[in-house]
Design a protein around this motif. Structure first.
Motif, PDB file in Angstrom:
ATOM      1  N   LYS A   1     -19.694   8.798   7.561  1.00  0.00           N
ATOM      2  CA  LYS A   1     -19.728   7.987   6.350  1.00  0.00           C
ATOM      3  C   LYS A   1     -18.781   8.594   5.318  1.00  0.00           C
TER       4      LYS A   1
ATOM      5  N   GLU B   1      -5.927   9.515  18.308  1.00  0.00           N
ATOM      6  CA  GLU B   1      -5.917   8.197  17.652  1.00  0.00           C
ATOM      7  C   GLU B   1      -4.845   8.125  16.571  1.00  0.00           C
TER       8      GLU B   1
ATOM      9  N   MET C   1     -14.840   6.731  10.738  1.00  0.00           N
ATOM     10  CA  MET C   1     -15.974   5.786  10.675  1.00  0.00           C
ATOM     11  C   MET C   1     -16.324   5.323  12.083  1.00  0.00           C
ATOM     12  N   GLY C   2     -15.281   5.168  12.917  1.00  0.00           N
ATOM     13  CA  GLY C   2     -15.506   4.793  14.316  1.00  0.00           C
ATOM     14  C   GLY C   2     -16.281   5.865  15.078  1.00  0.00           C
TER      15      GLY C   2
ATOM     16  N   ASP D   1      -6.515   5.368   4.700  1.00  0.00           N
ATOM     17  CA  ASP D   1      -7.216   4.254   5.365  1.00  0.00           C
ATOM     18  C   ASP D   1      -7.328   4.495   6.873  1.00  0.00           C
ATOM     19  N   ASP D   2      -6.209   4.909   7.479  1.00  0.00           N
ATOM     20  CA  ASP D   2      -6.202   5.158   8.924  1.00  0.00           C
ATOM     21  C   ASP D   2      -7.208   6.246   9.288  1.00  0.00           C
TER      22      ASP D   2
ATOM     23  N   GLU E   1      -9.805   7.326   7.568  1.00  0.00           N
ATOM     24  CA  GLU E   1     -11.186   6.856   7.347  1.00  0.00           C
ATOM     25  C   GLU E   1     -11.658   5.983   8.505  1.00  0.00           C
ATOM     26  N   ASN E   2     -10.764   5.074   8.950  1.00  0.00           N
ATOM     27  CA  ASN E   2     -11.150   4.173  10.042  1.00  0.00           C
ATOM     28  C   ASN E   2     -11.475   4.935  11.316  1.00  0.00           C
ATOM     29  N   ILE E   3     -10.670   5.947  11.624  1.00  0.00           N
ATOM     30  CA  ILE E   3     -10.912   6.728  12.843  1.00  0.00           C
ATOM     31  C   ILE E   3     -12.277   7.422  12.761  1.00  0.00           C
TER      32      ILE E   3
ATOM     33  N   THR F   1       0.835  -1.192   0.000  1.00  0.00           N
ATOM     34  CA  THR F   1       0.000   0.000   0.000  1.00  0.00           C
ATOM     35  C   THR F   1       0.879   1.254   0.000  1.00  0.00           C
TER      36      THR F   1
END
Ligand code: FA5
Ligand code: MG
Length: 344
Positions: free
Chosen positions: A127, A237, A122-123, A115-116, A118-120, A107
């Motif tokens: 959206k 985070e 989304m948590g 990605d990191d 987005e993940n934070i 990657t």
């Protein structure tokens, strides 16, 4: 006649013996056993022999033929075996040689950071939204309270395709597009990662093409403290529990009030160093409370709803996270650089 036959046999067997290639044997076969060969010739002359000798010579000639044939066949398989052996020796595989490594793709560090992020978010209930990179002037500027000839447009001097169409200068037009698509529904809670383009001169921290992640949260009663809480959670985070953030008053035509957000310097933890220009803080994004005019143009009544928005530079975050000192490293595709960030 008998002696002549025996001598022929001797000659033939010697030649078979000396043969080194299949083609030598083929020659012997043609020479001695062929229709025009000496043995055939002897047999033809049998008519002149006395009657009692004919069967003896005939028998002998036949025996000699089969002896030569047998010798030929034996030699043939001997040569074939030798050839196979030589071929096997030549094609031998050395299983003790070291293997060739199989390289796998990885990657890209910018994708990994997206990605990191987005993940934070989304948590935190956000959206993912998307919007076009080739954008209308209306969404990039006008609907964000930046009418034609507004001086703030100069800060994002851009690549125009026609007077009305341009490469988007920030991800903020996705705020407007998302609110329009939601048709007054709440909550609107999205982030939008994507490429943006500006007529900026390239240097260690600027590129004419870079990436941003837009954030937008519209609902009843959203306040500045929600913005601060979300961004502090994000900073912790992303960069670690001891991270602090700082909001500095700023100006964007599409937010009121507006703030630029700094995080405490990753390298010196606020003490002051070269990277943070001895301030202890590093700017990562612009933000603010969505301007009432922007809400109104997108179909949300500012008396009922409020919201915050922010836009962060992905490369800047990646540079801080990985200690990269020049933004251009991300785009030059030097394998020695990229490989340092391999993740499985
Ligand atoms: C904006 O683009 C605003 N749309 C941000 C915003 C969104 C404010 C929503 C309020 C509400 P600005 O031009 O400051 O703001 O860019 C935001 C971030 O993009 C910067 O903090 C920086 O991290 C990054 N950035 C800006 N220009 C460049 C560039 N040329 N190269 C790399 N990163 C850049
Ligand atoms: Mg800025």
């Amino acid at each position: 006649m008998k002696d002549k036959l025996l001598a022929l046999k001797e000659d033939a067997l010697t030649k078979v013996d000396n043969a080194t290639e299949p083609k030598d044997l083929q020659n012997v076969r043609v020479e001695y056993l062929g229709k025009k060969g000496p043995i055939t010739e002897v047999l033809r002359g049998m008519g002149q022999l006395p009657a009692e000798e004919r069967p003896v010579i005939g028998q002998l000639a036949n025996d000699i033929r089969s002896d030569i044939e047998a010798a030929l066949q034996e030699k043939e398989s001997e040569l074939a075996a030798k050839q196979l052996e030589a071929q096997l020796a030549e094609e031998k595989i050395d299983v003790t040689l070291p293997g060739r490594p199989v390289t796998t793709g990885a990657t890209h560090p910018l994708s990994a950071v997206i990605d990191d992020i987005e993940n934070i978010f989304m948590g935190l209930g956000f959206k993912i939204a998307e919007g076009p990179e080739v954008e209308q002037d209306y969404y990039n500027f006008e609907a964000l309270n930046l009418p034609k000839n507004h001086p703030a447009r100069d800060m994002q001097d851009s690549f125009y395709i026609t007077d009305e169409i341009l490469l988007r200068t920030h991800t903020s037009p996705v705020q407007v597009r998302t609110m329009e698509a939601m048709k007054g529904e709440v909550p609107v809670k999205i982030i939008c990662p994507g490429k943006v383009f500006r007529r900026d001169d390239d240097d260690a921290t600027h590129s004419h093409q870079f990436m941003q992640i837009e954030g937008l949260y519209v609902d009843r009663g959203v306040s500045m403290s929600d913005l601060k809480g979300i961004l502090l959670t994000f900073a912790k985070e992303m960069f670690g529990e001891d991270q602090q953030i700082r909001l500095r008053p700023s100006f964007f035509p599409f937010t009121e009030p507006s703030a630029e957000v700094d995080i405490s310097c990753i390298l010196c933890h606020g003490e002051g160093c070269r990277v943070c220009k001895h301030t202890g803080w590093i700017e990562i994004l612009g933000s603010g409370m969505v301007h009432p005019r922007v809400l109104e143009m997108a179909g949300y009544d500012p008396k009922e709803y409020s919201g915050f928005a922010f836009g962060m530079g992905v490369e800047r975050i990646a540079m801080l996270k990985y200690g990269v000192d020049d933004i251009r490293h991300f785009y030059t595709n030097d394998q020695r650089f990229i490989k340092q960030f391999q993740r499985l």
